[in-house]
Design an enzyme around this catalytic site. Structure first.
Site, PDB file in Angstrom:
ATOM      1  N   THR A  44       6.810   2.089  -1.826  1.00 16.66           N
ATOM      2  CA  THR A  44       6.071   2.403  -2.994  1.00 16.66           C
ATOM      3  C   THR A  44       6.258   3.575  -3.581  1.00 16.66           C
ATOM      4  O   THR A  44       6.386   3.510  -4.880  1.00 16.66           O
ATOM      5  CB  THR A  44       4.407   2.319  -2.421  1.00 16.66           C
ATOM      6  OG1 THR A  44       4.124   1.110  -1.684  1.00 16.66           O
ATOM      7  CG2 THR A  44       3.472   2.345  -3.695  1.00 16.66           C
ATOM      8  N   THR A  45       6.432   4.556  -3.074  1.00 17.58           N
ATOM      9  CA  THR A  45       6.864   5.840  -3.671  1.00 17.58           C
ATOM     10  C   THR A  45       8.226   5.710  -4.159  1.00 17.58           C
ATOM     11  O   THR A  45       8.510   6.482  -5.127  1.00 17.58           O
ATOM     12  CB  THR A  45       6.862   6.938  -2.778  1.00 17.58           C
ATOM     13  OG1 THR A  45       5.629   6.921  -1.836  1.00 17.58           O
ATOM     14  CG2 THR A  45       7.179   8.413  -3.072  1.00 17.58           C
ATOM     15  N   TYR A 107      -2.015  -9.157  -4.029  1.00 17.11           N
ATOM     16  CA  TYR A 107      -2.466 -10.008  -5.224  1.00 17.11           C
ATOM     17  C   TYR A 107      -3.111 -11.348  -4.737  1.00 17.11           C
ATOM     18  O   TYR A 107      -4.039 -11.660  -5.285  1.00 17.11           O
ATOM     19  CB  TYR A 107      -1.419 -10.102  -6.317  1.00 17.11           C
ATOM     20  CG  TYR A 107      -2.056 -10.842  -7.527  1.00 17.11           C
ATOM     21  CD1 TYR A 107      -2.993 -10.250  -8.411  1.00 17.11           C
ATOM     22  CD2 TYR A 107      -2.112 -12.049  -7.965  1.00 17.11           C
ATOM     23  CE1 TYR A 107      -3.736 -10.362  -9.552  1.00 17.11           C
ATOM     24  CE2 TYR A 107      -2.640 -12.870  -8.777  1.00 17.11           C
ATOM     25  CZ  TYR A 107      -3.285 -12.123  -9.905  1.00 17.11           C
ATOM     26  OH  TYR A 107      -3.871 -12.781 -10.908  1.00 17.11           O
ATOM     27  N   TYR A 133       2.504  -2.521   7.078  1.00 14.56           N
ATOM     28  CA  TYR A 133       2.011  -1.497   6.307  1.00 14.56           C
ATOM     29  C   TYR A 133       0.746  -2.082   5.476  1.00 14.56           C
ATOM     30  O   TYR A 133       0.783  -2.925   4.747  1.00 14.56           O
ATOM     31  CB  TYR A 133       2.993  -1.351   4.897  1.00 14.56           C
ATOM     32  CG  TYR A 133       2.799  -0.243   4.020  1.00 14.56           C
ATOM     33  CD1 TYR A 133       1.567   0.728   4.154  1.00 14.56           C
ATOM     34  CD2 TYR A 133       3.429  -0.008   2.857  1.00 14.56           C
ATOM     35  CE1 TYR A 133       1.333   1.716   3.437  1.00 14.56           C
ATOM     36  CE2 TYR A 133       3.235   0.789   2.068  1.00 14.56           C
ATOM     37  CZ  TYR A 133       1.969   1.654   2.122  1.00 14.56           C
ATOM     38  OH  TYR A 133       1.741   2.782   0.994  1.00 14.56           O
ATOM     39  N   ARG A 138      -3.968  -0.613  -2.782  1.00 20.00           N
ATOM     40  CA  ARG A 138      -2.826  -1.089  -3.734  1.00 20.00           C
ATOM     41  C   ARG A 138      -2.521  -2.535  -3.548  1.00 20.00           C
ATOM     42  O   ARG A 138      -2.334  -3.072  -4.622  1.00 20.00           O
ATOM     43  CB  ARG A 138      -1.470  -0.587  -3.145  1.00 20.00           C
ATOM     44  CG  ARG A 138      -1.221   0.921  -3.194  1.00 20.00           C
ATOM     45  CD  ARG A 138      -0.402   0.975  -4.676  1.00 20.00           C
ATOM     46  NE  ARG A 138      -0.071   2.489  -4.519  1.00 20.00           N
ATOM     47  CZ  ARG A 138       0.760   2.981  -5.774  1.00 20.00           C
ATOM     48  NH1 ARG A 138       1.178   2.334  -6.609  1.00 20.00           N
ATOM     49  NH2 ARG A 138       0.809   4.308  -5.735  1.00 20.00           N
ATOM     50  N   LYS A 161       1.845   1.462   9.594  1.00 24.76           N
ATOM     51  CA  LYS A 161       1.621   2.373   8.738  1.00 24.76           C
ATOM     52  C   LYS A 161       0.085   2.194   8.205  1.00 24.76           C
ATOM     53  O   LYS A 161       0.192   1.207   7.346  1.00 24.76           O
ATOM     54  CB  LYS A 161       2.638   2.541   7.654  1.00 24.76           C
ATOM     55  CG  LYS A 161       2.406   3.726   6.414  1.00 24.76           C
ATOM     56  CD  LYS A 161       3.312   3.642   5.406  1.00 24.76           C
ATOM     57  CE  LYS A 161       2.710   4.655   4.414  1.00 24.76           C
ATOM     58  NZ  LYS A 161       3.675   4.700   2.926  1.00 24.76           N
ATOM     59  N   ILE A 203       4.206   8.595   7.502  1.00 27.91           N
ATOM     60  CA  ILE A 203       5.168   8.339   6.368  1.00 27.91           C
ATOM     61  C   ILE A 203       4.730   8.769   5.218  1.00 27.91           C
ATOM     62  O   ILE A 203       3.710   8.511   4.682  1.00 27.91           O
ATOM     63  CB  ILE A 203       5.361   6.590   6.410  1.00 27.91           C
ATOM     64  CG1 ILE A 203       5.836   6.150   7.571  1.00 27.91           C
ATOM     65  CG2 ILE A 203       6.175   6.285   5.236  1.00 27.91           C
ATOM     66  CD1 ILE A 203       5.914   4.576   7.619  1.00 27.91           C
TER      67      ILE A 203
END
Length: 291
Positions: A44-45, A107, A133, A138, A161, A203
């Site tokens: 994501t980052t 989504y 994750y 998000r 994570k 992380i």
């Protein structure tokens, strides 16, 4: 098992949004020299949501090539389509990644059974070690502890994570249900306690700008030295907060640019950090001793 301070690496971009290979390679060296234990590419980052598949693969290729086996490389390969997640994971394995990080399908809001089957299908299709994750803020999708416990029985699913709203409570519940399953903090502010509780590490977004301090804190926490871990974490507390004043990775890319490490580049719909936050982030960088 990969343990310690794992950086969720940004993807450097030029002002026009193009990928900057030179800056990316320099970041990899910056982290290796600082002692970062592993690197996550295109998570994501790393703005994976706005990269094309070819760009996604290119970033993994560059990070693997630059790291040259000196640290493990974990590739972000999650998708809300199981077939696409399999394709991305297979390609990452072909490119030489050591493991993959797969966020929950976003989504479309699958059931817990759907999540179990999704991850099971990817694990069965690609033998590479895979880290779950969970980041419901998000994805609008929460991977429940009972489902994680089912997935923990699959050999090449090797950790999670956790970035749920209360990651400390959630990882403690996971420890109860599957005590030998590695748990990584997905929130920098919770990393110290999760490591003290027996987690495998973090992380981290903060590690992008303060890798030495982040690793020092994690090493102390993993060793059970709560006093030392708290002392180091106090220097990082302002970063843990200010790097999320706007959506990640907006603040951390501004911070890295202020440190002279990356160009001024980010992709729409993300925008450069609002000017009113510049003094606050700069102050946090100074407090951590990195600016």
């Amino acid at each position: 098992m990969i343990k310690g301070s794992i950086v969720a690496l940004v993807t450097p971009m030029d002002p026009d949004g193009g990928l900057n290979e030179s800056a990316l390679r320099k970041l990899v060296e910056f982290h290796i020299e600082a002692g970062t234990d592993a690197i996550v590419a295109v998570g994501t980052t790393g703005e994976s949501a706005t990269l094309t598949h070819d760009e996604h693969h290119q970033v993994i290729r560059w990070v693997v090539d630059q790291s040259r086996g000196r640290v493990p490389v974990i590739a972000g390969t999650g998708s809300n389509a199981t077939r696409e997640a399999i394709e991305l994971t297979r390609k990452a394995a072909d490119l030489g990644a050591d493991a993959c990080l797969l966020l929950t399908p976003y989504y479309n809001k699958p059931t817990q059974e759907g999540l179990y089957r999704h991850y099971k299908a990817v694990a069965e299709a690609v033998a590479i070690p895979q880290i779950l994750y969970n980041v419901p803020g998000r994805t609008a999708c929460d991977l429940h502890p009972e489902t994680v416990a089912r997935l923990a029985a699959i050999d090449n699913i090797v950790g999670i994570k956790e970035a749920s709203p209360d990651p400390v409570a959630r990882t403690r519940e996971l420890q109860r249900l599957c005590p030998d399953f590695p748990r990584y903090s997905g929130d920098d502010h919770a990393a110290r306690q999760i490591c003290l509780d027996g987690g495998a590490g973090v992380i981290s977004v903060t590690a992008n700008v303060a890798p030495r301090l982040m690793r020092e804190m994690v090493v102390a926490a993993l060793a059970g030295d709560a006093k030392m871990a708290a002392s180091v974490d106090a220097k990082l507390a302002a970063l843990h907060r200010t790097l999320f004043l706007e959506s990640n990775p907006i603040p951390v890319k501004w911070a890295l640019h202020a440190m002279g490490l990356i160009p001024h580049g980010i992709r729409l719909p993300l925008t450069w950090l609002s000017e009113r936050y510049h003094p606050e982030v700069r102050s946090a960088l100074i407090e951590a001793g990195v600016l």
